[in-house]
Design an enzyme around this catalytic site. Sequence first.
Site, PDB file in Angstrom:
ATOM      1  N   HIS A  85       9.287 -26.555  -0.115  1.00  0.00           N
ATOM      2  CA  HIS A  85       8.467 -27.909  -0.329  1.00  0.00           C
ATOM      3  C   HIS A  85       7.292 -27.332  -1.307  1.00  0.00           C
ATOM      4  CE1 HIS A  85      11.121 -30.283   2.043  1.00  0.00           C
ATOM      5  NE2 HIS A  85      11.253 -29.394   2.746  1.00  0.00           N
TER       6      HIS A  85
ATOM      7  N   GLU B 267       0.593  -1.400   0.326  1.00  0.00           N
ATOM      8  CA  GLU B 267       0.341  -0.036  -0.033  1.00  0.00           C
ATOM      9  C   GLU B 267       0.767   1.911   0.073  1.00  0.00           C
ATOM     10  OE1 GLU B 267      -3.104   0.069   3.197  1.00  0.00           O
ATOM     11  OE2 GLU B 267      -3.930  -0.655   1.670  1.00  0.00           O
TER      12      GLU B 267
ATOM     13  N   LYS C  74     -14.052  -0.124  -3.577  1.00  0.00           N
ATOM     14  CA  LYS C  74     -14.579   0.230  -2.545  1.00  0.00           C
ATOM     15  C   LYS C  74     -15.449   1.469  -2.963  1.00  0.00           C
ATOM     16  CE  LYS C  74     -11.829   1.000   2.114  1.00  0.00           C
ATOM     17  NZ  LYS C  74     -11.509   2.065   3.206  1.00  0.00           N
TER      18      LYS C  74
HETATM   19  O1  PA5 Z   1      -3.454   1.134   5.700  1.00  0.00           O
HETATM   20  C1  PA5 Z   1      -4.805   1.792   5.268  1.00  0.00           C
HETATM   21  O2  PA5 Z   1      -4.461   2.879   5.299  1.00  0.00           O
HETATM   22  C2  PA5 Z   1      -5.300   0.562   5.097  1.00  0.00           C
HETATM   23  O3  PA5 Z   1      -5.513  -0.370   5.147  1.00  0.00           O
HETATM   24  C3  PA5 Z   1      -6.448   1.170   6.097  1.00  0.00           C
HETATM   25  O4  PA5 Z   1      -5.848   0.587   7.154  1.00  0.00           O
HETATM   26  C4  PA5 Z   1      -7.479   0.065   5.800  1.00  0.00           C
HETATM   27  O5  PA5 Z   1      -8.389   0.508   4.928  1.00  0.00           O
HETATM   28  C5  PA5 Z   1      -8.531   0.186   7.169  1.00  0.00           C
HETATM   29  O6  PA5 Z   1      -9.443   1.531   6.778  1.00  0.00           O
HETATM   30  P1  PA5 Z   1      -9.950   2.386   8.079  1.00  0.00           P
HETATM   31  O7  PA5 Z   1      -8.777   2.534   9.534  1.00  0.00           O
HETATM   32  O8  PA5 Z   1     -10.146   3.743   7.226  1.00  0.00           O
HETATM   33  O9  PA5 Z   1     -11.797   1.031   8.426  1.00  0.00           O
END
Ligand code: PA5
Length: 401
Positions: free
Chosen positions: A291, A270, A393
């Site tokens: 393996h 990310e 989303k």
């Molecule tokens: O690292 C990030 O920003 C994402 O993985 C969020 O943690 C994830 O999308 C969850 O978001 P939120 O805490 O707003 O529900």
Amino acid sequence: MINFDFHKYMSKYVKKEDKVTYLDKAREIKERFISGDLSYWNKLDTFVSKKELIKIINITDYIRDNCDVFVVIGIGGSYMGSKAIIEALSPMYNRNGPEIIFLGTDLCAEEYYETFEYIKDKRVIVNVISKSGTTLEPSIAFSLIMDVMGEKYSEEELKNRIIVTTDAEKGKLREVATEKEYVTFTVPSNVGGRFSVFTPVGLLPISVAGINIAKLLEGAMASFERVDRAIEYAVIRDILYHKNKYIESFTVYNSKLYYFTEWLKQLFAETQGKNKLGILPISTVNTRDLHSLGQFFQEGNDILFETVISIDKDKKIVLNDYDMELNSLNKIAVDKVGLAHFNGHTPSGFITIDEKNEHTMGELVHFFILSSIVGALLLNVNPFDQPGVEDYKKLINDELR
Ligand code: PA5
């Protein structure tokens, strides 16, 4: 303490002269971390205020005494860090304290059904975690579990059994928490989910699991000074990337670090996987995966490198047949597998902690956080957003309207 070896099974691929071209850039990035716009990453109060830390420590005893099951609702960065630390540092069997169940990581009806059946006659406390307060999966999980909790407890009792961790002001969750007078914790606005292990997002579940969060934070602080190493690791990854090594395996030789590699995958994917750039992180738990994936690492497509995270000390189990400890054999495997892969075409760098405990895990987490940010800067992508995650989303939400 963390030891690094980015040379032994790397030398053919990453040469001194490759690194020289990064000198100016590295200096500039270091400056930003030491005294510039990124220096907040090296300050504890960025992650958690003293007041919230005390509140976490105080509420931990209450939670441990008053529930059989502590349900943590959150997805991505809102649960992966705590899950990683809890699995790494807790015993495999017969854990003390409440059972910790993570929910809200998918939309699987079977999982919800079975979880609700399992908890219906148990004492439950819920910690719902969402920075935005709007993410689909935790919102669904929270709404579903509130039906279960509403059946079990009065409105008044729910005030002791629902804990909300979210933005200080914004979002639906904050509104609900204020209206219903639930206990709340704050996700700092300048710390994104995947970097939030040292905020109440990670600290509360970790503390409820009986893990010493003060020592975890001490470990993190010990690595505040380790910007140089974080930059070096990021530079090595970048050099390999420009030599067509597009996949990095986070490889561990202790199965309890499996969720740590899951957290690493999220952290790097990310933070860096944007603008059609970046290294795809995968994970390997050895010697199990020798393996399966091991064949590919040795002789498959030449696009891989490994970052091996290992632990020097382990429990004493003696192998009488070989007159050595099992951990010594594991260490032989770390080295010889590295050699075999190096002789194939897969270079490995090694990051070794002396022993697995709160301090060293804190150090490791913060080291990788810093390095993932540096790597994004080297790629010229924004480390702190995740625009791609928003696309799915939006498509689902459009369908729900
Ligand atoms: O690292 C990030 O920003 C994402 O993985 C969020 O943690 C994830 O999308 C969850 O978001 P939120 O805490 O707003 O529900």
